[in-house]
Design a protein around this motif. Structure first.
Motif, mmCIF file in Angstrom:
data_model
loop_
_atom_site.group_PDB
_atom_site.id
_atom_site.type_symbol
_atom_site.label_atom_id
_atom_site.label_comp_id
_atom_site.label_asym_id
_atom_site.label_seq_id
_atom_site.Cartn_x
_atom_site.Cartn_y
_atom_site.Cartn_z
ATOM 1 N N ALA A 41 0.851 -1.196 0.000
ATOM 2 C CA ALA A 41 0.000 0.000 0.000
ATOM 3 C C ALA A 41 0.883 1.241 0.000
ATOM 4 O O ALA A 41 1.877 1.296 0.731
ATOM 5 C CB ALA A 41 -0.898 -0.002 1.227
ATOM 6 N N LEU A 42 0.525 2.205 -0.841
ATOM 7 C CA LEU A 42 1.214 3.492 -0.834
ATOM 8 C C LEU A 42 0.268 4.488 -0.168
ATOM 9 O O LEU A 42 -0.852 4.682 -0.629
ATOM 10 C CB LEU A 42 1.532 3.949 -2.264
ATOM 11 N N ILE A 43 0.726 5.087 0.921
ATOM 12 C CA ILE A 43 -0.126 6.038 1.634
ATOM 13 C C ILE A 43 0.591 7.387 1.750
ATOM 14 O O ILE A 43 1.811 7.464 1.571
ATOM 15 C CB ILE A 43 -0.509 5.522 3.052
ATOM 16 N N GLU A 174 1.231 -9.475 -14.521
ATOM 17 C CA GLU A 174 1.967 -10.055 -13.388
ATOM 18 C C GLU A 174 1.961 -9.097 -12.201
ATOM 19 O O GLU A 174 2.185 -9.490 -11.068
ATOM 20 C CB GLU A 174 3.407 -10.348 -13.819
ATOM 21 N N VAL A 175 1.732 -7.830 -12.533
ATOM 22 C CA VAL A 175 1.645 -6.806 -11.481
ATOM 23 C C VAL A 175 0.357 -6.029 -11.723
ATOM 24 O O VAL A 175 0.006 -5.744 -12.871
ATOM 25 C CB VAL A 175 2.851 -5.834 -11.556
ATOM 26 N N LEU A 176 -0.359 -5.715 -10.648
ATOM 27 C CA LEU A 176 -1.580 -4.919 -10.796
ATOM 28 C C LEU A 176 -1.439 -3.645 -9.962
ATOM 29 O O LEU A 176 -1.184 -3.712 -8.752
ATOM 30 C CB LEU A 176 -2.794 -5.733 -10.328
ATOM 31 N N LEU A 177 -1.575 -2.508 -10.630
ATOM 32 C CA LEU A 177 -1.515 -1.219 -9.941
ATOM 33 C C LEU A 177 -2.948 -0.748 -9.708
ATOM 34 O O LEU A 177 -3.758 -0.770 -10.629
ATOM 35 C CB LEU A 177 -0.775 -0.192 -10.806
ATOM 36 N N MET A 178 -3.241 -0.325 -8.503
ATOM 37 C CA MET A 178 -4.609 0.107 -8.195
ATOM 38 C C MET A 178 -4.541 1.488 -7.546
ATOM 39 O O MET A 178 -3.923 1.653 -6.494
ATOM 40 C CB MET A 178 -5.282 -0.899 -7.261
ATOM 41 N N ASP A 179 -5.175 2.441 -8.206
ATOM 42 C CA ASP A 179 -5.137 3.822 -7.703
ATOM 43 C C ASP A 179 -6.459 4.157 -7.016
ATOM 44 O O ASP A 179 -7.441 4.466 -7.683
ATOM 45 C CB ASP A 179 -4.871 4.781 -8.870
ATOM 46 N N VAL A 209 -2.689 2.361 -4.154
ATOM 47 C CA VAL A 209 -2.673 3.689 -3.526
ATOM 48 C C VAL A 209 -3.990 3.846 -2.786
ATOM 49 O O VAL A 209 -5.048 3.564 -3.339
ATOM 50 C CB VAL A 209 -2.543 4.798 -4.598
ATOM 51 N N THR A 210 -3.924 4.237 -1.546
ATOM 52 C CA THR A 210 -5.173 4.468 -0.817
ATOM 53 C C THR A 210 -5.014 5.607 0.183
ATOM 54 O O THR A 210 -3.938 5.805 0.751
ATOM 55 C CB THR A 210 -5.660 3.183 -0.100
ATOM 56 N N HIS A 211 -6.127 6.330 0.365
ATOM 57 C CA HIS A 211 -6.161 7.363 1.399
ATOM 58 C C HIS A 211 -6.748 6.808 2.683
ATOM 59 O O HIS A 211 -6.790 7.492 3.700
ATOM 60 C CB HIS A 211 -7.042 8.538 0.933
ATOM 61 N N ALA A 216 -5.611 0.255 4.044
ATOM 62 C CA ALA A 216 -4.195 -0.123 3.911
ATOM 63 C C ALA A 216 -3.849 -1.179 4.961
ATOM 64 O O ALA A 216 -3.192 -2.180 4.667
ATOM 65 C CB ALA A 216 -3.306 1.104 4.068
ATOM 66 N N ALA A 217 -4.322 -0.965 6.189
ATOM 67 C CA ALA A 217 -4.015 -1.918 7.267
ATOM 68 C C ALA A 217 -4.683 -3.271 7.015
ATOM 69 O O ALA A 217 -4.112 -4.305 7.334
ATOM 70 C CB ALA A 217 -4.475 -1.344 8.605
ATOM 71 N N ARG A 218 -5.896 -3.221 6.414
ATOM 72 C CA ARG A 218 -6.625 -4.476 6.199
ATOM 73 C C ARG A 218 -6.007 -5.330 5.102
ATOM 74 O O ARG A 218 -5.898 -6.537 5.245
ATOM 75 C CB ARG A 218 -8.084 -4.171 5.805
ATOM 76 N N ILE A 219 -5.635 -4.704 3.991
ATOM 77 C CA ILE A 219 -5.332 -5.546 2.837
ATOM 78 C C ILE A 219 -3.859 -5.656 2.465
ATOM 79 O O ILE A 219 -3.513 -6.519 1.674
ATOM 80 C CB ILE A 219 -6.122 -5.111 1.583
ATOM 81 N N SER A 220 -3.008 -4.792 3.007
ATOM 82 C CA SER A 220 -1.630 -4.833 2.504
ATOM 83 C C SER A 220 -0.703 -5.647 3.399
ATOM 84 O O SER A 220 -0.937 -5.791 4.606
ATOM 85 C CB SER A 220 -1.091 -3.413 2.341
ATOM 86 N N ASP A 221 0.348 -6.163 2.786
ATOM 87 C CA ASP A 221 1.400 -6.846 3.543
ATOM 88 C C ASP A 221 2.488 -5.852 3.930
ATOM 89 O O ASP A 221 3.117 -5.974 4.965
ATOM 90 C CB ASP A 221 2.028 -7.948 2.681
#
Lengths: 258, 228
Positions: A41-43, A174-179, A209-211, A216-221
């Motif tokens: 996650a990018l915050i 192979e990579v998925l970017l999600m804005d 990317v999420t605000h 971010a806490a739920r889904i990212s490693d």
């Protein structure tokens, strides 16, 4: 440029990335690794450069007049930030889902089949199978299997977004970017998108990317915190959200600034 | 110009205030229970027993406040650690309150004061418990993580004092090594129970110091041996 060791499990590596919109520098010396089959996650606050950085990863910023990206982006050991890179092929490998669902004004089926046809697939049976598989991977098939040949614009916002995920998955990236893929959705639709992300990470490397700090806490490693065009801190999500190393990160995630 | 506090910050301040209030109430209960025991004052002891309900009510109030804070704000990082630490703290505070009440109950049932030589050893343990309690609450109040670490790692002296007090109780009430019984009865049993209660208070003070350390450093040191 020496290729990084991909055996370490790093799918994508950003090295010394600077980015300019004309004379404005939007990113400064970003170095960040994206491990394979993980969600990163990018915050950061609005304008910190996280979406700009995300778009660097599949060269979407090339489409912006006056934009300039410096540094190396290494995908599977190959630097993709070179003039020789075939960006169409790159974007097939590194797919993208945007903030607002943007289905084509076509049927549900044709939305997903489109990328396959563009990539030269002509066999109807193959296309049919891949469309169904992509819709299943995006966790939407069961909901819309009876509406495959109706307009995609008739779907709800959450369904349209998952259709866009299916469309991105159809060409087997192979990579998925999600804005910010769930920022315009209600809690149920958001939950379904998050479930899809969780399921997909066994097959893909996902960068989101999420605000929404809780999202971010739920889904990212892993989580990376950006501020004013710089990467401030990155690390394992559980640590970032319980005991970040830097005060600046702590103050942002606890809502004391930004 | 001072920035306006967010709802989260207001609720955190409120939570902190309530925990410190509960800490003060438990501190008073301990002091009163100890004084009642020293004076063999049944009226003072009965007041401690009655006052335990107020401590229990504070625990419930803090539980609800923490739950509401979690639901409304989903805190993270230090804020989350503070809420988790506060919930752990109130559990230990409530149990210390119970121990104070149980010492007071034992005081009420004492027909005669504990003999001077027993009281001397029990008093030593009692003063250690009182001091440990104040220090542990201070580590939480001042966020002093090094003092917290020192406190929760330093329990040898407490064990030694409890053993000394128990030995004194046993020798006085149960007889010496020749098995010659002296005055065994409720007093002897009460003496033992008081020593055990004081020991449990000390252990819970160490827990409080562990929670204070967790809030500050984000590292859980419960059930872990001392490092180095």
């Amino acid at each position: 440029m020496t290729a990084p060791d991909t055996a370490s499990g790093t799918k994508l590596r950003a090295m010394n990335i600077d980015f300019f919109y004309g004379r404005n520098q939007a990113l400064q010396d970003i170095n960040l690794d994206f491990p394979e089959n993980m969600v990163t996650a990018l915050i950061g606050p609005s304008g910190c450069g996280k979406s700009t950085f995300l778009r660097c990863l599949n060269r979407m910023n090339d489409l912006i007049p006056g934009a300039l990206a410096k540094g190396d982006i290494i995908l599977d050991g190959q630097n993709i930030n070179t003039p020789q890179t075939d960006v169409v092929s790159l974007r097939r490998k590194v797919g993208m889902v945007f903030q607002k669902p943007n289905p084509f004004p076509k049927t549900v089926f044709e939305n997903v089949a489109y990328g396959l046809r563009v990539n030269g697939e002509t066999k109807a049976s193959v296309i049919g199978d891949k469309v169904e598989a992509s819709l299943r991977r995006a966790a939407i098939f069961d909901e819309i299997k009876d509406r495959l040949h109706t307009s995609a614009l008739g779907l709800s916002g959450g369904q349209q977004q998952r259709l866009c995920i299916a469309r991105a998955l159809a060409v087997e990236p192979e990579v998925l970017l999600m804005d910010e893929p769930a920022s315009a959705l209600d809690p149920i639709a958001t939950q379904k998108i998050e479930e899809s992300v969780r399921e997909l990470k066994s097959q893909l490397t996902i960068i989101i990317v999420t605000h929404n700090m809780q999202q971010a806490a739920r889904i990212s490693d892993r989580t990376a915190f950006f501020y004013m065009g710089r990467l401030i801190e990155e690390g394992v999500t559980d640590i970032m959200f319980t005991r970040p190393s830097l005060r600046q990160t702590e103050e942002y995630i606890t809502g004391r600034f930004g | 110009m001072q920035e306006k506090e967010t709802q989260l910050q207001q609720m955190l301040t409120q939570l902190r205030t309530r925990v410190l209030m509960m800490g003060a109430a438990v501190g008073i209960a301990l002091d009163e229970a100890f004084a009642a025991l020293e004076e063999n004052n049944a009226i003072r002891a009965a007041e401690v027993v009655d006052g335990d309900a107020a401590i229990n009510a504070l625990e419930n109030e803090i539980d609800e406040l923490a739950l509401s804070l979690l639901v409304r704000n989903q805190p993270v990082a230090r804020d989350l650690r503070f809420v988790v630490g506060a919930l752990r703290m109130v559990f230990d505070l409530e149990r210390i309150g119970d121990e104070a009440a149980s010492i007071a109950e034992l005081t009420v049932t004492l027909e005669t004061p504990l003999p001077g030589e027993v009281m001397e050893a029990v008093g030593l343990l009692m003063r250690s418990a009182a001091s440990l309690y104040k220090e542990s609450m201070e580590t939480f109040r001042t966020a002093d993580h090094s003092a917290a670490l020192r406190l929760c790692r330093d329990d040898d002296e407490i064990t030694r004092q409890e053993m000394a007090a128990l030995r004194r109780v046993m020798e006085f009430f149960c007889g010496n090594r020749d098995g010659q019984s002296k005055h065994f009865g409720y007093e002897g049993m009460n003496g033992i129970l008081i020593c055990r209660a004081l020991n449990r208070i000390c252990r819970r003070c160490a827990n409080i110091a562990e929670h204070a350390y967790f809030v500050e450093e984000g590292i859980d040191i419960k059930h872990k041996p001392p490092e180095g």
